[in-house]
Scaffold this motif. Structure first.
Motif, PDB file in Angstrom:
ATOM      1  N   THR A  86      46.997  19.518  31.420  1.00  0.00           N
ATOM      2  CA  THR A  86      45.738  19.717  30.714  1.00  0.00           C
ATOM      3  C   THR A  86      45.971  20.612  29.497  1.00  0.00           C
ATOM      4  OG1 THR A  86      44.482  19.523  32.767  1.00  0.00           O
ATOM      5  CG2 THR A  86      43.375  20.614  30.924  1.00  0.00           C
ATOM      6  N   PRO A  94      42.451  25.336  26.223  1.00  0.00           N
ATOM      7  CA  PRO A  94      41.288  25.460  25.349  1.00  0.00           C
ATOM      8  C   PRO A  94      41.694  26.152  24.044  1.00  0.00           C
ATOM      9  CG  PRO A  94      40.917  26.580  27.457  1.00  0.00           C
ATOM     10  CD  PRO A  94      42.316  26.076  27.457  1.00  0.00           C
ATOM     11  N   PRO A  95      40.824  26.120  23.036  1.00  0.00           N
ATOM     12  CA  PRO A  95      41.223  26.594  21.703  1.00  0.00           C
ATOM     13  C   PRO A  95      41.463  28.098  21.554  1.00  0.00           C
ATOM     14  CG  PRO A  95      38.973  25.730  21.667  1.00  0.00           C
ATOM     15  CD  PRO A  95      39.521  25.494  23.032  1.00  0.00           C
ATOM     16  N   THR A  96      41.007  28.931  22.489  1.00  0.00           N
ATOM     17  CA  THR A  96      41.260  30.367  22.345  1.00  0.00           C
ATOM     18  C   THR A  96      41.893  30.923  23.613  1.00  0.00           C
ATOM     19  OG1 THR A  96      39.135  31.122  23.230  1.00  0.00           O
ATOM     20  CG2 THR A  96      39.206  30.603  20.853  1.00  0.00           C
ATOM     21  N   GLU A 145      39.390  31.825  26.237  1.00  0.00           N
ATOM     22  CA  GLU A 145      38.939  30.716  27.079  1.00  0.00           C
ATOM     23  C   GLU A 145      39.963  30.417  28.183  1.00  0.00           C
ATOM     24  OE1 GLU A 145      36.577  27.470  24.833  1.00  0.00           O
ATOM     25  OE2 GLU A 145      37.829  28.471  23.305  1.00  0.00           O
ATOM     26  N   VAL A 146      41.243  30.583  27.881  1.00  0.00           N
ATOM     27  CA  VAL A 146      42.270  30.433  28.916  1.00  0.00           C
ATOM     28  C   VAL A 146      42.077  31.516  29.977  1.00  0.00           C
ATOM     29  CG1 VAL A 146      44.757  30.529  29.410  1.00  0.00           C
ATOM     30  CG2 VAL A 146      43.923  29.295  27.375  1.00  0.00           C
ATOM     31  N   LEU A 177      39.203  30.622  32.206  1.00  0.00           N
ATOM     32  CA  LEU A 177      39.623  29.642  33.220  1.00  0.00           C
ATOM     33  C   LEU A 177      40.431  30.327  34.318  1.00  0.00           C
ATOM     34  CD1 LEU A 177      40.798  26.472  31.253  1.00  0.00           C
ATOM     35  CD2 LEU A 177      38.952  26.604  32.927  1.00  0.00           C
TER      36      LEU A 177
END
Length: 171
Positions: free
Chosen positions: A90, A93-95, A98-99, A102
């Motif tokens: 997967t 994500p863009p930042t 955001e990782v 998650l």
């Protein structure tokens, strides 16, 4: 007549690590890996690589993508990646934040499912993700080992970028 007590001695096997201690061990590694992600410079998180290895964003997503379906498989025998598919491939994500978000969701998921795992479950054998037959305990140890391996790659990246990684013993 002499009695042989060897059989009694060999059947006694004290537990060295209970389920709660094992969870704390895993979560300690997860806390440390989270610190490594936090320490990683945002501008290099998605791009920096050495020797053709994947970026730390990709490695972090592999850990996230294996841990969530891994704990579900460990708890319930459901080794699917689910919908939407969150697996080791997967994209991040863009930042970096955001990782990390998650990461925190997966950590909460682990905490939620862990109490539902019986002690007997750790000794059962299953093919994790339909491919890797082993005991549940050994599958869990693999997930932890995989995380340690990828965190170590991140540590090499951090040092190459001139960033001191978090102390590995501070979990």
């Amino acid at each position: 007549m002499e009695t042989n007590n060897i059989a009694n001695e060999t059947t006694f096997s004290p537990s060295l690590l209970n389920a709660d201690a094992l969870l704390e061990h895993w979560q300690g590694h997860r806390r440390l890996t989270r610190k490594a992600i936090e320490a990683f410079p945002e501008e290099h998180f998605y791009t920096f690589s050495i020797g053709g290895m994947r970026t730390f964003a990709q490695l972090s997503m592999e850990i996230i993508g294996l841990s969530a379906p891994g704990i579900r498989g460990i708890a319930f025998g459901d080794w699917t990646f689910g919908e939407p598919a969150l697996d080791h491939s997967t994209p991040a994500p863009p930042t970096k934040q955001e990782v990390l978000n998650l990461w925190d969701l997966v950590t909460e998921y682990i905490e939620t499912l862990w109490p539902q795992i019986s002690t007997e479950r750790f000794h059962q054998t299953e093919a994790a993700f339909g491919m890797y037959p082993n005991t549940i305990l050994n599958t869990l140890l693999y997930l932890i080992d995989n995380e340690i391996h990828h965190r170590a790659q991140g540590y090499v990246y951090l040092r190459a970028l001139g960033v001191e990684p978090p102390a590995f013993w501070e979990r």
